[in-house]
Design a protein around this motif. Structure first.
Motif, PDB file in Angstrom:
ATOM      1  N   MET A   1       0.867  -1.171   0.000  1.00  0.00           N
ATOM      2  CA  MET A   1       0.000   0.000   0.000  1.00  0.00           C
ATOM      3  C   MET A   1       0.905   1.223   0.000  1.00  0.00           C
ATOM      4  O   MET A   1       2.027   1.179   0.512  1.00  0.00           O
ATOM      5  CB  MET A   1      -0.909   0.013   1.229  1.00  0.00           C
ATOM      6  CG  MET A   1      -1.790  -1.214   1.352  1.00  0.00           C
ATOM      7  SD  MET A   1      -2.905  -1.147   2.778  1.00  0.00           S
ATOM      8  CE  MET A   1      -4.228  -0.120   2.123  1.00  0.00           C
ATOM      9  N   GLY A   2       0.405   2.302  -0.576  1.00  0.00           N
ATOM     10  CA  GLY A   2       1.266   3.467  -0.651  1.00  0.00           C
ATOM     11  C   GLY A   2       0.503   4.756  -0.823  1.00  0.00           C
ATOM     12  O   GLY A   2      -0.712   4.755  -1.066  1.00  0.00           O
ATOM     13  N   TRP A   3       1.250   5.828  -0.676  1.00  0.00           N
ATOM     14  CA  TRP A   3       0.714   7.169  -0.895  1.00  0.00           C
ATOM     15  C   TRP A   3       1.513   7.841  -2.006  1.00  0.00           C
ATOM     16  O   TRP A   3       2.750   7.804  -2.010  1.00  0.00           O
ATOM     17  CB  TRP A   3       0.821   8.002   0.379  1.00  0.00           C
ATOM     18  CG  TRP A   3      -0.111   7.555   1.458  1.00  0.00           C
ATOM     19  CD1 TRP A   3       0.153   6.687   2.478  1.00  0.00           C
ATOM     20  CD2 TRP A   3      -1.473   7.942   1.608  1.00  0.00           C
ATOM     21  NE1 TRP A   3      -0.956   6.507   3.257  1.00  0.00           N
ATOM     22  CE2 TRP A   3      -1.975   7.273   2.749  1.00  0.00           C
ATOM     23  CE3 TRP A   3      -2.318   8.803   0.913  1.00  0.00           C
ATOM     24  CZ2 TRP A   3      -3.282   7.429   3.192  1.00  0.00           C
ATOM     25  CZ3 TRP A   3      -3.620   8.959   1.353  1.00  0.00           C
ATOM     26  CH2 TRP A   3      -4.094   8.278   2.484  1.00  0.00           C
ATOM     27  N   TYR A   4       0.783   8.464  -2.916  1.00  0.00           N
ATOM     28  CA  TYR A   4       1.355   9.248  -3.993  1.00  0.00           C
ATOM     29  C   TYR A   4       0.786  10.658  -3.881  1.00  0.00           C
ATOM     30  O   TYR A   4      -0.233  10.880  -3.225  1.00  0.00           O
ATOM     31  CB  TYR A   4       0.985   8.649  -5.350  1.00  0.00           C
ATOM     32  CG  TYR A   4       1.648   7.325  -5.648  1.00  0.00           C
ATOM     33  CD1 TYR A   4       1.266   6.157  -4.989  1.00  0.00           C
ATOM     34  CD2 TYR A   4       2.663   7.231  -6.595  1.00  0.00           C
ATOM     35  CE1 TYR A   4       1.878   4.947  -5.249  1.00  0.00           C
ATOM     36  CE2 TYR A   4       3.274   6.017  -6.874  1.00  0.00           C
ATOM     37  CZ  TYR A   4       2.878   4.891  -6.202  1.00  0.00           C
ATOM     38  OH  TYR A   4       3.487   3.689  -6.465  1.00  0.00           O
ATOM     39  N   ARG A   5       1.437  11.601  -4.538  1.00  0.00           N
ATOM     40  CA  ARG A   5       0.888  12.955  -4.555  1.00  0.00           C
ATOM     41  C   ARG A   5       1.122  13.590  -5.911  1.00  0.00           C
ATOM     42  O   ARG A   5       2.047  13.233  -6.633  1.00  0.00           O
ATOM     43  CB  ARG A   5       1.488  13.817  -3.445  1.00  0.00           C
ATOM     44  CG  ARG A   5       2.970  14.123  -3.604  1.00  0.00           C
ATOM     45  CD  ARG A   5       3.489  14.851  -2.368  1.00  0.00           C
ATOM     46  NE  ARG A   5       4.906  15.176  -2.473  1.00  0.00           N
ATOM     47  CZ  ARG A   5       5.629  15.677  -1.486  1.00  0.00           C
ATOM     48  NH1 ARG A   5       5.061  15.928  -0.296  1.00  0.00           N
ATOM     49  NH2 ARG A   5       6.909  15.951  -1.666  1.00  0.00           N
ATOM     50  N   GLN A   6       0.249  14.530  -6.222  1.00  0.00           N
ATOM     51  CA  GLN A   6       0.366  15.257  -7.484  1.00  0.00           C
ATOM     52  C   GLN A   6       0.075  16.725  -7.233  1.00  0.00           C
ATOM     53  O   GLN A   6      -1.038  17.088  -6.832  1.00  0.00           O
ATOM     54  CB  GLN A   6      -0.580  14.688  -8.539  1.00  0.00           C
ATOM     55  CG  GLN A   6      -0.370  15.289  -9.914  1.00  0.00           C
ATOM     56  CD  GLN A   6      -1.074  14.504 -11.008  1.00  0.00           C
ATOM     57  OE1 GLN A   6      -1.991  13.728 -10.755  1.00  0.00           O
ATOM     58  NE2 GLN A   6      -0.634  14.691 -12.238  1.00  0.00           N
ATOM     59  N   ALA A   7       1.096  17.549  -7.459  1.00  0.00           N
ATOM     60  CA  ALA A   7       0.944  18.993  -7.344  1.00  0.00           C
ATOM     61  C   ALA A   7       0.551  19.559  -8.706  1.00  0.00           C
ATOM     62  O   ALA A   7       0.808  18.926  -9.741  1.00  0.00           O
ATOM     63  CB  ALA A   7       2.249  19.615  -6.865  1.00  0.00           C
ATOM     64  N   PRO A   8      -0.057  20.735  -8.730  1.00  0.00           N
ATOM     65  CA  PRO A   8      -0.462  21.327 -10.016  1.00  0.00           C
ATOM     66  C   PRO A   8       0.722  21.449 -10.974  1.00  0.00           C
ATOM     67  O   PRO A   8       1.797  21.938 -10.602  1.00  0.00           O
ATOM     68  CB  PRO A   8      -0.986  22.702  -9.605  1.00  0.00           C
ATOM     69  CG  PRO A   8      -1.438  22.532  -8.201  1.00  0.00           C
ATOM     70  CD  PRO A   8      -0.465  21.557  -7.587  1.00  0.00           C
ATOM     71  N   GLY A   9       0.515  20.976 -12.194  1.00  0.00           N
ATOM     72  CA  GLY A   9       1.548  21.071 -13.209  1.00  0.00           C
ATOM     73  C   GLY A   9       2.677  20.072 -13.083  1.00  0.00           C
ATOM     74  O   GLY A   9       3.652  20.131 -13.839  1.00  0.00           O
ATOM     75  N   LYS A  10       2.560  19.143 -12.132  1.00  0.00           N
ATOM     76  CA  LYS A  10       3.615  18.162 -11.931  1.00  0.00           C
ATOM     77  C   LYS A  10       3.067  16.755 -12.088  1.00  0.00           C
ATOM     78  O   LYS A  10       1.864  16.521 -12.000  1.00  0.00           O
ATOM     79  CB  LYS A  10       4.253  18.329 -10.550  1.00  0.00           C
ATOM     80  CG  LYS A  10       5.000  19.638 -10.372  1.00  0.00           C
ATOM     81  CD  LYS A  10       5.760  19.649  -9.073  1.00  0.00           C
ATOM     82  CE  LYS A  10       6.593  20.915  -8.925  1.00  0.00           C
ATOM     83  NZ  LYS A  10       7.381  20.925  -7.660  1.00  0.00           N
ATOM     84  N   GLN A  11       3.979  15.823 -12.280  1.00  0.00           N
ATOM     85  CA  GLN A  11       3.586  14.418 -12.385  1.00  0.00           C
ATOM     86  C   GLN A  11       3.318  13.838 -11.001  1.00  0.00           C
ATOM     87  O   GLN A  11       3.847  14.316  -9.990  1.00  0.00           O
ATOM     88  CB  GLN A  11       4.690  13.618 -13.081  1.00  0.00           C
ATOM     89  CG  GLN A  11       4.845  13.917 -14.561  1.00  0.00           C
ATOM     90  CD  GLN A  11       5.786  12.935 -15.237  1.00  0.00           C
ATOM     91  OE1 GLN A  11       6.718  12.431 -14.624  1.00  0.00           O
ATOM     92  NE2 GLN A  11       5.535  12.660 -16.499  1.00  0.00           N
ATOM     93  N   ARG A  12       2.505  12.805 -10.988  1.00  0.00           N
ATOM     94  CA  ARG A  12       2.253  12.099  -9.731  1.00  0.00           C
ATOM     95  C   ARG A  12       3.551  11.416  -9.291  1.00  0.00           C
ATOM     96  O   ARG A  12       4.246  10.809 -10.101  1.00  0.00           O
ATOM     97  CB  ARG A  12       1.137  11.076  -9.924  1.00  0.00           C
ATOM     98  CG  ARG A  12       0.654  10.447  -8.643  1.00  0.00           C
ATOM     99  CD  ARG A  12      -0.550   9.532  -8.884  1.00  0.00           C
ATOM    100  NE  ARG A  12      -1.695  10.281  -9.390  1.00  0.00           N
ATOM    101  CZ  ARG A  12      -2.912   9.739  -9.513  1.00  0.00           C
ATOM    102  NH1 ARG A  12      -3.126   8.481  -9.150  1.00  0.00           N
ATOM    103  NH2 ARG A  12      -3.900  10.458  -9.985  1.00  0.00           N
ATOM    104  N   GLU A  13       3.839  11.511  -7.996  1.00  0.00           N
ATOM    105  CA  GLU A  13       5.080  10.933  -7.487  1.00  0.00           C
ATOM    106  C   GLU A  13       4.806  10.096  -6.235  1.00  0.00           C
ATOM    107  O   GLU A  13       3.857  10.364  -5.478  1.00  0.00           O
ATOM    108  CB  GLU A  13       6.088  12.038  -7.125  1.00  0.00           C
ATOM    109  CG  GLU A  13       5.639  12.975  -6.022  1.00  0.00           C
ATOM    110  CD  GLU A  13       6.710  13.974  -5.606  1.00  0.00           C
ATOM    111  OE1 GLU A  13       7.837  13.930  -6.130  1.00  0.00           O
ATOM    112  OE2 GLU A  13       6.397  14.801  -4.733  1.00  0.00           O
ATOM    113  N   LEU A  14       5.654   9.098  -6.035  1.00  0.00           N
ATOM    114  CA  LEU A  14       5.550   8.263  -4.847  1.00  0.00           C
ATOM    115  C   LEU A  14       6.003   9.060  -3.626  1.00  0.00           C
ATOM    116  O   LEU A  14       7.057   9.695  -3.646  1.00  0.00           O
ATOM    117  CB  LEU A  14       6.423   7.022  -4.994  1.00  0.00           C
ATOM    118  CG  LEU A  14       6.526   6.132  -3.760  1.00  0.00           C
ATOM    119  CD1 LEU A  14       5.197   5.447  -3.475  1.00  0.00           C
ATOM    120  CD2 LEU A  14       7.630   5.084  -3.944  1.00  0.00           C
TER     121      LEU A  14
END
Length: 120
Positions: free
Chosen positions: A34-47
């Motif tokens: 299980m994991g968490w990813y994040r995506q900021a505006p204008g950026k790619q989703r990252e682990l």
């Protein structure tokens, strides 16, 4: 059918803390990583952080020492404790679960995302 639902996002000041939760439910035979990813505006989703079924963890360099991932296998839930938050942590945070449904191979399941905003 499997559902993955996050909760716990919100607005917090720099230096503050937040705890995200993610619960999986439905016809689950086994949950692997299980994991968490994040995506900021204008950026790619990252682990951001990942935890295996035997609780081996991995973190992005940017969050090491500030974020802690954990899981409760009995509740099919993963948590992300975030401390010393910075404005650059602002993003939509997504939960990912690698789930095995009976008679089917492992597949990726994603939550709908929860907004975390770090701002004064």
């Amino acid at each position: 059918q499997v559902h993955v639902v996050e909760s716990g996002g919100g607005l917090v000041q720099p230096g503050g803390s937040l705890r995200l939760s993610c619960a999986a439910s439905g016809s689950i035979f086994r949950i692997n990583a299980m994991g968490w990813y994040r995506q900021a505006p204008g950026k790619q989703r990252e682990l951001v952080a990942r935890i295996t079924s035997d609780s081996t963890t991995r973190y992005a360099d940017s969050v090491k020492g500030r974020f802690t991932i954990s899981r409760d296998n009995a509740k099919n839930t993963v948590y992300l404790q975030m401390s010393s938050l910075k404005p650059e942590d602002t993003a939509v945070y997504y939960c990912n679960a690698k789930i095995v449904v009976l008679y089917r191979p492992e597949d990726d399941y994603w939550g709908q995302g929860t907004q975390v905003t770090v701002s004064s």
